[in-house]
Motif scaffolding. Sequence first.
Motif, short mmCIF file in Angstrom:
data_model
loop_
_atom_site.label_atom_id
_atom_site.label_comp_id
_atom_site.label_asym_id
_atom_site.label_seq_id
_atom_site.Cartn_x
_atom_site.Cartn_y
_atom_site.Cartn_z
N ALA A 88 9.71 -58.98 15.10
CA ALA A 88 10.72 -58.11 14.48
C ALA A 88 11.81 -57.78 15.50
O ALA A 88 12.99 -57.76 15.15
CB ALA A 88 10.07 -56.82 13.97
N TYR A 89 11.43 -57.54 16.75
CA TYR A 89 12.43 -57.31 17.80
C TYR A 89 13.32 -58.54 17.92
O TYR A 89 14.55 -58.42 18.00
CB TYR A 89 11.75 -57.02 19.14
CG TYR A 89 12.75 -56.76 20.24
CD1 TYR A 89 13.19 -55.48 20.52
CD2 TYR A 89 13.29 -57.82 20.99
CE1 TYR A 89 14.14 -55.24 21.51
CE2 TYR A 89 14.23 -57.60 21.97
CZ TYR A 89 14.65 -56.31 22.23
OH TYR A 89 15.60 -56.08 23.21
N CYS A 90 12.71 -59.72 17.92
CA CYS A 90 13.47 -60.96 18.07
C CYS A 90 14.48 -61.13 16.94
O CYS A 90 15.65 -61.47 17.19
CB CYS A 90 12.52 -62.16 18.11
SG CYS A 90 11.51 -62.22 19.62
N ARG A 91 14.07 -60.88 15.71
CA ARG A 91 15.00 -61.00 14.58
C ARG A 91 16.12 -59.97 14.68
O ARG A 91 17.29 -60.29 14.49
CB ARG A 91 14.25 -60.86 13.26
CG ARG A 91 13.46 -62.10 12.87
CD ARG A 91 12.95 -62.05 11.44
NE ARG A 91 12.13 -60.88 11.15
CZ ARG A 91 10.83 -60.79 11.39
NH1 ARG A 91 10.19 -61.78 11.93
NH2 ARG A 91 10.17 -59.69 11.09
N ARG A 92 15.77 -58.74 14.99
CA ARG A 92 16.76 -57.67 15.05
C ARG A 92 17.78 -57.88 16.17
O ARG A 92 18.94 -57.50 16.05
CB ARG A 92 16.07 -56.32 15.23
CG ARG A 92 17.06 -55.15 15.21
CD ARG A 92 16.38 -53.82 15.24
NE ARG A 92 15.62 -53.63 14.02
CZ ARG A 92 14.75 -52.65 13.83
NH1 ARG A 92 14.53 -51.77 14.79
NH2 ARG A 92 14.09 -52.54 12.71
N HIS A 93 17.35 -58.50 17.28
CA HIS A 93 18.22 -58.62 18.46
C HIS A 93 18.64 -60.06 18.76
O HIS A 93 19.11 -60.34 19.86
CB HIS A 93 17.52 -58.00 19.68
CG HIS A 93 17.27 -56.54 19.51
ND1 HIS A 93 18.23 -55.58 19.76
CD2 HIS A 93 16.16 -55.87 19.09
CE1 HIS A 93 17.72 -54.39 19.52
NE2 HIS A 93 16.48 -54.53 19.11
N GLU A 94 18.45 -60.93 17.78
CA GLU A 94 18.86 -62.34 17.89
C GLU A 94 18.29 -63.01 19.14
O GLU A 94 18.99 -63.64 19.93
CB GLU A 94 20.39 -62.45 17.85
CG GLU A 94 20.97 -61.96 16.55
CD GLU A 94 22.49 -62.05 16.50
OE1 GLU A 94 23.13 -62.30 17.55
OE2 GLU A 94 23.03 -61.87 15.40
N ASN A 118 3.50 -65.84 15.50
CA ASN A 118 4.94 -65.66 15.71
C ASN A 118 5.73 -66.87 15.23
O ASN A 118 6.82 -66.71 14.70
CB ASN A 118 5.23 -65.35 17.18
CG ASN A 118 4.83 -63.93 17.54
OD1 ASN A 118 5.07 -63.01 16.77
ND2 ASN A 118 4.21 -63.76 18.68
N GLN A 119 5.19 -68.07 15.40
CA GLN A 119 5.85 -69.28 14.90
C GLN A 119 5.98 -69.20 13.38
O GLN A 119 7.03 -69.53 12.82
CB GLN A 119 5.08 -70.53 15.31
CG GLN A 119 5.71 -71.82 14.83
CD GLN A 119 7.03 -72.12 15.52
OE1 GLN A 119 7.13 -72.02 16.73
NE2 GLN A 119 8.03 -72.49 14.76
N SER A 120 4.93 -68.73 12.71
CA SER A 120 4.98 -68.61 11.25
C SER A 120 6.02 -67.57 10.81
O SER A 120 6.51 -67.63 9.68
CB SER A 120 3.61 -68.25 10.68
OG SER A 120 3.26 -66.91 10.96
N LEU A 121 6.36 -66.65 11.73
CA LEU A 121 7.38 -65.65 11.46
C LEU A 121 8.76 -66.09 11.96
O LEU A 121 9.71 -65.33 11.95
CB LEU A 121 6.99 -64.32 12.10
CG LEU A 121 5.72 -63.68 11.53
CD1 LEU A 121 5.28 -62.50 12.39
CD2 LEU A 121 5.92 -63.26 10.08
#
Length: 154
Positions: A88-94, A118-121
Motif C-alpha cells: 500500500a505504501y508502494c502504490r501510494r508513493h509510486e 507483494n508480487q500478487s499485489l
Amino acid sequence: MSTSTARAPGRVRVRAVYPGSFDPFTAGHLNVVDRARDLFDEVVVLVAVNSIKHPGADQEERAAAVRAVLPVEWTSVTVAAWSGLTSAYCRRHEVGVIVRGVRNTTDLQNEYQLAAMNQSLGVPTVFLPARPELAVVSSTAVRMLGERPPSTRP
C-alpha cells in the motif's frame, strides 16, 4: 561505501523501499541500503510495524535512530515510518520495488512468501544476500544482548 552509478538519459527513475522493524538498525541493514543505492535511483527505508515483534521503541523513534546513522551524503535515501501494508505504501508513493536482505535459507523461505504476496499485489521484490561477515547479526540478537549494534559502516 559505494557510489551510485550514472543513470542513462531518458531512463525511468526507479524508487525502492526497504521495509523492516529495524529494532535496532544494524550494520547489515546499512549494508543493504548502501547496495540498494547502487541499484535504484531512490531508496526509502520504511520503518514498519510488525504485529509479531514487540519493538523497544515506537516507529517514529526507530525512524529517527535510522536517520541518525545514515551518512548525510546519501541524498537518495530517505526514512519514513509506516503502519500499513508495504504494498500500500508502494502504490501510494509510486515505489516500484521492495528490497529485502536475506541472511540465510530460513530468511529466504520467509521472505519468499512475502514476496509472492507483494508480487500478487503488483510490487516485485529484489533479494540482496547478506555479506558473510554480517549474516550472523540480527536485530533480535543485538536487542537481547542489550548491546549497541556493531559498527554501522557498510
